[in-house]
Design an enzyme around this catalytic site. Structure first.
Site, short mmCIF file in Angstrom:
data_model
loop_
_atom_site.label_atom_id
_atom_site.label_comp_id
_atom_site.label_asym_id
_atom_site.label_seq_id
_atom_site.Cartn_x
_atom_site.Cartn_y
_atom_site.Cartn_z
N ILE A 30 0.81 -1.23 0.00
CA ILE A 30 0.00 0.00 0.00
C ILE A 30 0.84 1.27 0.00
CG2 ILE A 30 -2.25 -0.63 0.97
CD1 ILE A 30 -1.14 0.24 3.70
N HIS A 97 7.73 -11.27 5.42
CA HIS A 97 7.34 -10.91 4.05
C HIS A 97 8.59 -10.58 3.25
CE1 HIS A 97 7.17 -7.41 6.71
NE2 HIS A 97 7.59 -6.68 5.69
P1 5GP Z 1 8.63 -3.90 6.56
O1 5GP Z 1 9.11 -2.51 6.89
O2 5GP Z 1 8.01 -4.58 7.74
O3 5GP Z 1 9.67 -4.72 5.84
O4 5GP Z 1 7.51 -3.68 5.46
C1 5GP Z 1 6.15 -3.58 5.73
C2 5GP Z 1 5.49 -3.24 4.42
O5 5GP Z 1 4.12 -3.53 4.53
C3 5GP Z 1 5.61 -1.75 4.05
O6 5GP Z 1 6.18 -1.62 2.77
C4 5GP Z 1 4.16 -1.26 4.10
O7 5GP Z 1 3.88 -0.30 3.12
C5 5GP Z 1 3.37 -2.53 3.89
N1 5GP Z 1 2.08 -2.56 4.55
C6 5GP Z 1 1.82 -2.24 5.85
N2 5GP Z 1 0.51 -2.41 6.12
C7 5GP Z 1 -0.06 -2.86 4.97
C8 5GP Z 1 -1.41 -3.19 4.61
O8 5GP Z 1 -2.33 -3.13 5.42
N3 5GP Z 1 -1.62 -3.61 3.35
C9 5GP Z 1 -0.61 -3.71 2.42
N4 5GP Z 1 -0.93 -4.11 1.19
N5 5GP Z 1 0.67 -3.37 2.71
C10 5GP Z 1 0.93 -2.96 3.97
#
Ligand code: 5GP
Ligand code: ZN
Length: 133
Positions: A30, A97
């Site tokens: 998102i 992820h």
């Molecule tokens: P991290 O920083 O944990 O590696 O990445 C988390 C990712 O998840 C970020 O790029 C953020 O934009 C994405 N993200 C967080 N919440 C949501 C959500 O509710 N839906 C989607 N599609 N992406 C999300």
């Protein structure tokens, strides 16, 4: 424990899924770094890379399929795959992820990531710390 990515896997939370099988789901981020930035998650809740070895093979087919879509449908010239494990690494969602970041020649992303040449004795010491029994 509430987990937004578990909610996405179950369909309770909205997402734009681009590929899935019984073990993994790929959906659009998102808050993308680039058009088509996609996340690939295991369907079971695993916190991070240190949590499980098998989870990597669980997500491999969907990761591969989603990467193919970015090239075939969006015309990406290349792809970066990255994963953040732990808050220090920037992890914000604690359900493992993989980020699939489509790249185009000259897009200028990730330019701050520049290596520093390492002396051989530093590499030797490091190698010892990592492998000595
Ligand atoms: P991290 O920083 O944990 O590696 O990445 C988390 C990712 O998840 C970020 O790029 C953020 O934009 C994405 N993200 C967080 N919440 C949501 C959500 O509710 N839906 C989607 N599609 N992406 C999300
Ligand atoms: Zn989860």
């Amino acid at each position: 424990m509430s987990c937004i990515f578990c909610d996405i896997v179950s369909g309770e939370a909205e997402s734009f899924v681009v590929a899935s099988d019984e073990r993994a789901v790929a959906f659009l981020d998102i808050n993308p770094f680039a058009n088509g930035h996609t996340l690939v998650v295991p369907t079971r809740h695993v916190t991070d890379l240190l949590d499980s070895a098998d989870v990597l093979s669980d997500i491999a087919p969907v990761l591969h399929e989603a990467a193919g879509l970015l090239v075939d449908r969006l015309g990406a010239d290349g792809i970066n795959v990255f994963q953040s494990s732990g808050a220090a690494a920037g992890q914000e969602v604690f359900h493992l992820h993989m980020h699939l970041l489509p790249r185009w020649h000259g897009d200028g992303l990730l330019q701050d990531l520049v290596g520093t040449p390492s002396a051989v004795d530093d590499l030797e010491r490091l190698h010892h710390r990592l492998t000595a029994r």
